[in-house]
Design an enzyme around this catalytic site. Structure first.
Site, PDB file in Angstrom:
ATOM      1  N   GLY A  73      36.509  39.957  41.919  1.00 29.29           N
ATOM      2  CA  GLY A  73      37.134  38.725  41.471  1.00 29.29           C
ATOM      3  C   GLY A  73      37.731  37.907  42.604  1.00 29.29           C
ATOM      4  N   THR A  74      38.275  38.581  43.607  1.00 31.08           N
ATOM      5  CA  THR A  74      38.880  37.866  44.730  1.00 31.08           C
ATOM      6  C   THR A  74      37.847  37.020  45.464  1.00 31.08           C
ATOM      7  OG1 THR A  74      40.643  39.502  45.031  1.00 31.08           O
ATOM      8  CG2 THR A  74      40.067  38.141  46.934  1.00 31.08           C
ATOM      9  N   GLN A 160      40.894  38.296  33.808  1.00 34.58           N
ATOM     10  CA  GLN A 160      41.625  38.981  32.734  1.00 34.58           C
ATOM     11  C   GLN A 160      41.153  38.565  31.344  1.00 34.58           C
ATOM     12  OE1 GLN A 160      43.524  41.461  33.160  1.00 34.58           O
ATOM     13  NE2 GLN A 160      44.101  41.354  35.315  1.00 34.58           N
ATOM     14  N   SER A 180      35.268  39.942  37.034  1.00 35.98           N
ATOM     15  CA  SER A 180      35.259  41.165  37.831  1.00 35.98           C
ATOM     16  C   SER A 180      34.861  42.346  36.957  1.00 35.98           C
ATOM     17  CB  SER A 180      36.649  41.407  38.432  1.00 35.98           C
ATOM     18  OG  SER A 180      36.668  42.563  39.230  1.00 35.98           O
ATOM     19  N   HIS A 182      35.501  45.682  37.213  1.00 37.51           N
ATOM     20  CA  HIS A 182      36.392  46.813  36.937  1.00 37.51           C
ATOM     21  C   HIS A 182      37.503  46.494  35.948  1.00 37.51           C
ATOM     22  CE1 HIS A 182      40.086  46.019  39.528  1.00 37.51           C
ATOM     23  NE2 HIS A 182      39.259  45.088  39.951  1.00 37.51           N
ATOM     24  N   THR A 217      23.306  41.842  51.469  1.00 33.86           N
ATOM     25  CA  THR A 217      22.553  42.706  50.560  1.00 33.86           C
ATOM     26  C   THR A 217      23.362  43.010  49.309  1.00 33.86           C
ATOM     27  OG1 THR A 217      21.405  43.712  52.429  1.00 33.86           O
ATOM     28  CG2 THR A 217      21.392  44.934  50.344  1.00 33.86           C
ATOM     29  N   CYS A 301      47.798  43.648  43.263  1.00 31.84           N
ATOM     30  CA  CYS A 301      47.759  43.146  44.639  1.00 31.84           C
ATOM     31  C   CYS A 301      49.149  43.092  45.270  1.00 31.84           C
ATOM     32  CB  CYS A 301      47.152  41.750  44.667  1.00 31.84           C
ATOM     33  SG  CYS A 301      45.423  41.699  44.171  1.00 31.84           S
TER      34      CYS A 301
END
Length: 364
Positions: A73-74, A160, A180, A182, A217, A301
């Site tokens: 996501g970052t 989220q 994201s 995870h 890659t 974070c």
């Protein structure tokens, strides 16, 4: 320390890896080849990537050509703003101080740009669909209308939101959208950016992968797990998670001096940001951890910091009250028995934390 099986209530930081994602990743480990290679091995790896792309596109309600795989996501937030910035009319980006650090950081990293929370005519608008600490839901319809009225482009951090609410309406309102893996039962280290304009490419040409929009890659194993997790998502099932969150919230409010942060706005459900007057949130988090229960004080974070919640400070809370916050975030593996156990042990933990706070030297 408790000998019982641990209770995990920090799903906003990362969700448990789902069984379908795990199986897909194990199978992908046996696939040899670079997805960019034209030989048979490369084509097998490419097939895994493209099947996952189809799954993400279905989850997001967009065309497969709009899906750009990233490292998470970052990076998706950074890439989204980087793609939109060159075509913006004004070099001002509107982003609220309550947003996730990765979104705020991406905005501040735009060279030559001004970050402003109250810009009248921004060139870009960056907004989180669901707040990471409070679970509050942004009014994207209003935000998008205001942005379009002044010709601004829109990037949405939907990390989220993915897996909890339908992404299609969000994607329809935005130019780029970050998600994201995870957070929805996929592996860490992989995400995606949804790019609606096929002509958007980075200023720096560093490689041909992902239609020239993200060089390097592809993470074949992670992408395979991401695709499997996306296929397993059932947004309707989130209502059950939200219902458990309501049970937790009611029990927390029964503790003397408790309050719930973020109630002034609609919330996603399953995220409960509670505070207990006179008790430091970090003390409660540590005590719960020793009791076998994982929660947090805020964004993963920044959870290593003892600073008060930046989100609550931005909303006008005094530092002392902001330090009292504890975030409980539930997921699809959460059970009623786990919620009951948390509510059983928490009153004594809060009482001890209040005693600790009274003995702590007053901060300047």
């Amino acid at each position: 320390m408790s000998t019982n099986r641990r209770i995990y209530l920090d799903h906003n930081a990362t969700a448990p890896l789902g069984p379908t994602a795990r199986d897909a990743m194990v199978a992908a480990l046996d696939v040899l080849g670079n997805p960019s290679s034209v030989h048979a091995e490369g084509r097998r790896a490419r097939d895994l990537v493209e099947r996952a792309r189809d799954a993400i596109a279905l989850l997001a309600g967009c065309g497969r050509e709009s899906v750009v795989f990233t490292s998470g996501g970052t990076e998706a937030n950074q890439l989204g703003l980087a793609l939109l910035a060159p075509g913006a009319r004004h070099r001002t980006i509107a982003v609220m101080a309550i947003e996730h650090p990765s979104l705020l950081g991406a905005a501040r990293a735009l060279l030559g740009w001004t970050v402003d929370t109250t810009a009248d005519r921004p060139g870009l608008v960056a907004i989180g669909a669901v707040n990471h600490e409070l679970g509050t839901v942004a009014d994207l319809v209003v935000a998008a209308a205001a942005a379009r009225a002044v010709g601004a482009r829109i990037h949405v951090d939907a990390v989220q939101a993915a897996g909890r609410i339908a992404l299609g309406p969000i994607v329809a309102l935005a130019d780029t959208v970050a998600i994201s893996a995870h957070k929805l039962g996929g592996p860490q280290g992989v995400g995606a950016l949804i790019v609606r304009d096929p002509d958007l490419v980075p200023v720096l040409d560093a490689g041909h992968q992902e239609r020239g929009r993200r060089a390097g890659t592809e993470n074949t194993v992670g992408i395979a797990g991401f695709g499997a997790a996306a296929t397993a998502v059932d947004v309707v099932a989130w209502f059950g998670v939200a219902a458990l969150g309501d049970v937790l919230e009611a029990g927390l409010l029964a503790i003397d001096g408790a309050r719930i942060n973020g109630t002034a706005q609609p919330r996603i459900g399953g995220t409960v940001n509670a505070a207990f007057a006179g008790a430091r949130g970090e003390s409660i988090v540590i005590a719960l951890d020793l009791a076998g229960i994982a929660v947090s004080t805020g964004a993963a974070c920044t959870s290593g910091s003892i600073a008060p919640s930046a989100v609550l400070l931005a909303l006008g809370e005094p530092a002392a009250r902001a330090r009292e916050a504890v975030r409980f975030s539930l997921g699809r593996t959460t059970t009623r028995a786990q919620i009951d156990e948390v509510l059983r042990v928490l009153p004594a933990i809060v009482a001890r934390a209040r005693g600790d706070s009274q003995r702590r030297p007053r901060e300047g």
